[in-house]
Write a protein that holds these residues in place. Structure first.
Motif, PDB file in Angstrom:
ATOM      1  N   PRO A 244       6.691 -12.068  -8.253  1.00 23.94           N
ATOM      2  CA  PRO A 244       5.605 -11.560  -9.079  1.00 23.94           C
ATOM      3  C   PRO A 244       4.356 -11.070  -8.004  1.00 23.94           C
ATOM      4  O   PRO A 244       3.661 -10.233  -8.136  1.00 23.94           O
ATOM      5  CB  PRO A 244       4.954 -12.928  -9.656  1.00 23.94           C
ATOM      6  N   GLU A 245       4.344 -11.703  -6.876  1.00 17.45           N
ATOM      7  CA  GLU A 245       3.496 -11.326  -5.679  1.00 17.45           C
ATOM      8  C   GLU A 245       3.899  -9.796  -5.120  1.00 17.45           C
ATOM      9  O   GLU A 245       2.804  -9.020  -4.937  1.00 17.45           O
ATOM     10  CB  GLU A 245       3.504 -12.458  -4.559  1.00 17.45           C
ATOM     11  N   ALA A 246       5.022  -9.437  -5.342  1.00 20.33           N
ATOM     12  CA  ALA A 246       5.394  -8.232  -4.785  1.00 20.33           C
ATOM     13  C   ALA A 246       4.983  -7.125  -5.819  1.00 20.33           C
ATOM     14  O   ALA A 246       4.721  -6.025  -5.310  1.00 20.33           O
ATOM     15  CB  ALA A 246       6.947  -8.113  -4.375  1.00 20.33           C
ATOM     16  N   CYS A 247       5.441  -7.585  -7.060  1.00 19.45           N
ATOM     17  CA  CYS A 247       4.747  -6.568  -8.073  1.00 19.45           C
ATOM     18  C   CYS A 247       3.222  -6.405  -8.189  1.00 19.45           C
ATOM     19  O   CYS A 247       2.940  -5.181  -8.253  1.00 19.45           O
ATOM     20  CB  CYS A 247       5.403  -7.026  -9.367  1.00 19.45           C
ATOM     21  N   ALA A 248       2.619  -7.574  -7.795  1.00 17.72           N
ATOM     22  CA  ALA A 248       1.263  -7.309  -7.815  1.00 17.72           C
ATOM     23  C   ALA A 248       0.839  -6.431  -6.664  1.00 17.72           C
ATOM     24  O   ALA A 248      -0.440  -5.490  -6.754  1.00 17.72           O
ATOM     25  CB  ALA A 248       0.475  -8.792  -7.916  1.00 17.72           C
ATOM     26  N   ALA A 249       1.326  -6.778  -5.381  1.00 15.31           N
ATOM     27  CA  ALA A 249       1.023  -5.888  -4.403  1.00 15.31           C
ATOM     28  C   ALA A 249       1.209  -4.454  -4.702  1.00 15.31           C
ATOM     29  O   ALA A 249       0.301  -3.657  -4.230  1.00 15.31           O
ATOM     30  CB  ALA A 249       1.764  -6.451  -3.205  1.00 15.31           C
ATOM     31  N   PHE A 250       2.488  -4.292  -5.327  1.00 15.42           N
ATOM     32  CA  PHE A 250       2.699  -2.629  -5.482  1.00 15.42           C
ATOM     33  C   PHE A 250       1.666  -2.075  -6.235  1.00 15.42           C
ATOM     34  O   PHE A 250       1.221  -1.109  -6.220  1.00 15.42           O
ATOM     35  CB  PHE A 250       3.828  -2.627  -6.212  1.00 15.42           C
ATOM     36  N   GLY A 251       1.220  -2.824  -7.392  1.00 20.89           N
ATOM     37  CA  GLY A 251       0.235  -2.434  -8.394  1.00 20.89           C
ATOM     38  C   GLY A 251      -1.238  -2.102  -7.521  1.00 20.89           C
ATOM     39  O   GLY A 251      -1.732  -0.880  -7.829  1.00 20.89           O
ATOM     40  N   GLU A 252      -1.436  -3.064  -6.498  1.00 24.51           N
ATOM     41  CA  GLU A 252      -2.736  -2.890  -5.979  1.00 24.51           C
ATOM     42  C   GLU A 252      -2.705  -1.484  -4.882  1.00 24.51           C
ATOM     43  O   GLU A 252      -3.594  -0.753  -4.715  1.00 24.51           O
ATOM     44  CB  GLU A 252      -3.037  -4.029  -5.125  1.00 24.51           C
ATOM     45  N   TYR A 253      -1.337  -1.499  -4.223  1.00 27.52           N
ATOM     46  CA  TYR A 253      -1.087  -0.317  -3.362  1.00 27.52           C
ATOM     47  C   TYR A 253      -1.127   1.098  -4.388  1.00 27.52           C
ATOM     48  O   TYR A 253      -1.536   2.036  -3.758  1.00 27.52           O
ATOM     49  CB  TYR A 253       0.310  -0.477  -2.883  1.00 27.52           C
ATOM     50  N   VAL A 254      -0.620   1.079  -5.374  1.00 23.40           N
ATOM     51  CA  VAL A 254      -0.455   2.395  -6.060  1.00 23.40           C
ATOM     52  C   VAL A 254      -2.128   2.873  -6.457  1.00 23.40           C
ATOM     53  O   VAL A 254      -2.290   3.969  -6.450  1.00 23.40           O
ATOM     54  CB  VAL A 254       0.349   2.256  -7.458  1.00 23.40           C
ATOM     55  N   ALA A 255      -2.783   1.731  -7.034  1.00 20.44           N
ATOM     56  CA  ALA A 255      -4.195   2.070  -7.508  1.00 20.44           C
ATOM     57  C   ALA A 255      -4.943   2.453  -6.360  1.00 20.44           C
ATOM     58  O   ALA A 255      -5.761   3.377  -6.518  1.00 20.44           O
ATOM     59  CB  ALA A 255      -4.706   0.678  -8.208  1.00 20.44           C
ATOM     60  N   ALA A 256      -4.808   1.847  -5.204  1.00 22.17           N
ATOM     61  CA  ALA A 256      -5.697   2.340  -4.146  1.00 22.17           C
ATOM     62  C   ALA A 256      -5.170   3.553  -3.677  1.00 22.17           C
ATOM     63  O   ALA A 256      -6.308   4.518  -3.232  1.00 22.17           O
ATOM     64  CB  ALA A 256      -5.548   1.136  -2.815  1.00 22.17           C
ATOM     65  N   ALA A 257      -4.017   3.851  -3.806  1.00 19.14           N
ATOM     66  CA  ALA A 257      -3.589   5.256  -3.175  1.00 19.14           C
ATOM     67  C   ALA A 257      -4.365   6.529  -4.013  1.00 19.14           C
ATOM     68  O   ALA A 257      -4.444   7.570  -3.967  1.00 19.14           O
ATOM     69  CB  ALA A 257      -2.139   5.377  -3.211  1.00 19.14           C
ATOM     70  N   CYS A 258      -4.406   6.219  -5.715  1.00 22.25           N
ATOM     71  CA  CYS A 258      -4.641   6.982  -6.636  1.00 22.25           C
ATOM     72  C   CYS A 258      -6.074   6.862  -6.861  1.00 22.25           C
ATOM     73  O   CYS A 258      -6.671   8.446  -7.083  1.00 22.25           O
ATOM     74  CB  CYS A 258      -3.944   6.642  -7.982  1.00 22.25           C
ATOM     75  N   ILE A 259      -6.781   6.053  -6.506  1.00 17.02           N
ATOM     76  CA  ILE A 259      -8.270   5.988  -6.655  1.00 17.02           C
ATOM     77  C   ILE A 259      -8.755   5.123  -5.339  1.00 17.02           C
ATOM     78  O   ILE A 259      -9.082   3.986  -5.567  1.00 17.02           O
ATOM     79  CB  ILE A 259      -8.641   5.094  -7.895  1.00 17.02           C
ATOM     80  N   PRO A 260      -8.777   5.972  -4.057  1.00 17.48           N
ATOM     81  CA  PRO A 260      -9.078   5.249  -2.887  1.00 17.48           C
ATOM     82  C   PRO A 260     -10.596   4.972  -2.853  1.00 17.48           C
ATOM     83  O   PRO A 260     -11.664   5.616  -3.538  1.00 17.48           O
ATOM     84  CB  PRO A 260      -9.008   6.374  -1.990  1.00 17.48           C
ATOM     85  N   ASP A 261     -11.042   3.947  -1.937  1.00 17.13           N
ATOM     86  CA  ASP A 261     -12.619   3.733  -1.719  1.00 17.13           C
ATOM     87  C   ASP A 261     -13.207   4.878  -1.138  1.00 17.13           C
ATOM     88  O   ASP A 261     -12.685   5.691  -0.451  1.00 17.13           O
ATOM     89  CB  ASP A 261     -12.600   2.617  -0.675  1.00 17.13           C
ATOM     90  N   PRO A 262     -14.422   4.985  -1.708  1.00 16.40           N
ATOM     91  CA  PRO A 262     -15.344   6.259  -1.099  1.00 16.40           C
ATOM     92  C   PRO A 262     -15.512   6.188   0.667  1.00 16.40           C
ATOM     93  O   PRO A 262     -15.518   5.020   0.928  1.00 16.40           O
ATOM     94  CB  PRO A 262     -16.558   6.226  -1.887  1.00 16.40           C
ATOM     95  N   THR A 263     -15.336   7.178   1.237  1.00 18.15           N
ATOM     96  CA  THR A 263     -16.060   7.310   2.721  1.00 18.15           C
ATOM     97  C   THR A 263     -17.340   6.865   2.635  1.00 18.15           C
ATOM     98  O   THR A 263     -18.239   7.278   1.812  1.00 18.15           O
ATOM     99  CB  THR A 263     -15.430   8.264   3.378  1.00 18.15           C
ATOM    100  N   PRO A 264     -18.183   6.505   3.757  1.00 20.03           N
ATOM    101  CA  PRO A 264     -19.435   6.201   3.913  1.00 20.03           C
ATOM    102  C   PRO A 264     -20.124   7.699   3.671  1.00 20.03           C
ATOM    103  O   PRO A 264     -21.322   7.789   2.869  1.00 20.03           O
ATOM    104  CB  PRO A 264     -19.620   5.918   5.163  1.00 20.03           C
ATOM    105  N   ALA A 265     -19.516   8.734   4.166  1.00 22.14           N
ATOM    106  CA  ALA A 265     -20.174  10.177   3.728  1.00 22.14           C
ATOM    107  C   ALA A 265     -19.990  10.315   2.322  1.00 22.14           C
ATOM    108  O   ALA A 265     -21.101  10.834   1.905  1.00 22.14           O
ATOM    109  CB  ALA A 265     -19.543  11.348   4.395  1.00 22.14           C
TER     110      ALA A 265
END
Length: 304
Positions: A244-265
Motif C-alpha cells: 500500500p505504501e508504494a501505491c500511495a507513493a505512486f499517487g503522490e508522484y503522479v499528482a505532483a507531476a501533474c500539479i507541481p508546486d509553484p516556483t517562487p517567481a
C-alpha cells in the motif's frame, strides 16, 4: 436545430459512407460534421456557434462498430458511449467501457460518440485519458479516399490537427489483455463532469505501467517519471502486487507531476488567497490530493 439558436443551419447533408462525408465537407468548407451533437448543440444553444451547414454522420454504418486488426481493436468513431458500456465491449477494453458508462446521464451516453469526444477535445472528456494511457492512434479519412494515422496525443496536444475536409474515421487501440482501470471525481453524486480523472493501464509485454490524468489541464497528462518508477518496482514475473505504501507513493508522484508546486517567481507574480508564498492555494491543493487518491486507487485496482 434548436429553438434557442440565433441562426440555424441552412444545409443538412446525410452521407451514407465515410468517403461521402469527406466529399461533402470538401465541397462545403464551412460545414460542421455532427454525430451525437452533445457538444455541438450546447455550443449552438449558447450562441457560440452558428453553423451554415451540417454534415450528419449518423447514417454511416461503417463507423458504428469495431473490428480486430493486427492485435488491435479498430473502433469506429461513431460508437456511442452506451454501446461501449456494454459487457461485450467491456471485455475488450475495460477502462474505455468504464469511462463510457461515466460519461453522463443516459441521454448523453445514447447520443455521444467516441469520435465526437476526441474531436471536441474537451478537457473533461472521459475517454481521453484512457486513450492516452492506451497509446491509441486515430485513422483520419481525407479527400480522395486517403487515410493517415496519428497518435491521439498529437491531436489533443495540437501538434497534428485535422486538415480541411478530414474526419476521424477510426480509433486504433492496442489490445493488451491485461488489467486497466479508470476512475474520476465529480463535483456531485452520480454522473457528471470530471474535476479530475485517472486511467491506469498495465502492459506486461513491455513491463510497463501507463497512466494518464484528465480534466486538470487542457489535455490528458502523462506522468512519465512516475510511470517509469512504478514499472521498475512491479514484480512482472510474480503476482504483480505492491505494498500500500508504494501505491500511495505512486499517487503522490503522479499528482505532483501533474500539479507541481509553484516556483517562487510564480508565487510573486500571482498571489493567491490563503496561500503562503511558494505553496498551492487551498483549492488547487485539494485537487492535487484528489488526483493522488485517484491514482493510488487506480493502480491498486489494476494490480489486484
Amino acid at each position: 436545430m434548436t429553438t434557442h439558436a440565433p441562426q440555424a443551419a441552412h444545409t443538412v447533408t446525410l452521407p451514407g459512407s465515410l468517403d461521402e462525408a469527406v466529399a461533402a465537407l470538401a465541397a462545403m468548407p464551412t460545414a460542421v460534421p455532427v454525430a451525437g451533437g452533445t457538444d455541438l448543440m450546447a455550443a449552438v444553444n449558447s450562441g457560440l456557434l452558428r453553423p451554415a451547414a451540417l454534415v450528419g454522420l449518423g447514417r454511416i454504418n461503417e463507423i458504428r462498430g469495431w473490428q480486430y486488426q493486427d492485435g488491435a481493436a479498430l473502433l469506429g468513431a461513431g460508437l456511442t458511449h452506451a454501446r461501449m458500456g456494454r459487457p461485450d465491449f467491456a471485455a475488450l477494453i475495460p477502462a474505455l467501457a468504464t469511462a463510457a458508462r461515466a460519461a453522463g446521464p443516459p441521454q448523453i451516453r445514447n447520443a455521444g460518440t467516441l469520435g465526437g469526444n476526441i474531436a471536441s477535445a474537451s478537457p473533461t472528456g472521459d475517454a481521453l485519458p484512457v486513450l492516452a494511457a492506451l497509446e491509441a492512434s486515430l485513422v483520419i479519412a481525407g479527400p480522395g479516399g486517403t487515410r493517415r494515422e496519428i497518435p491521439v496525443g498529437r491531436l489533443l496536444a495540437g501538434l497534428d490537427m485535422l486538415r480541411p475536409g478530414e474526419l476521424i474515421g477510426y480509433v486504433r487501440v492496442p489490445l493488451l489483455h491485461a488489467p486497466q482501470t479508470f476512475l474520476k471525481a465529480t463535483g456531485r453524486t452520480g454522473p457528471g463532469r470530471a474535476i479530475a480523472s485517472v486511467a491506469v493501464v498495465l502492459d506486461p509485454a513491455r513491463r510497463s505501467v501507463r497512466c494518464a490524468v484528465g480534466a486538470v489541464a487542457p489535455m490528458p497528462l502523462r506522468p512519465f517519471d512516475a510511470e517509469r518508477w512504478v514499472s521498475s518496482i512491479v514484480d512482472w514475473d510474480g503476482d504483480r502486487t505492491l505494498a500500500p505504501e508504494a501505491c500511495a507513493a505512486f499517487g503522490e508522484y503522479v499528482a505532483a507531476a501533474c500539479i507541481p508546486d509553484p516556483t517562487p517567481a510564480q508565487s510573486a507574480l500571482s498571489p493567491t488567497d490563503g496561500a503562503e508564498p511558494g505553496t498551492l492555494p487551498p483549492a488547487v491543493l485539494h485537487l492535487r490530493r484528489t488526483v493522488a487518491t485517484l491514482a493510488r486507487r487506480a493502480l491498486g485496482r489494476a494490480l489486484a
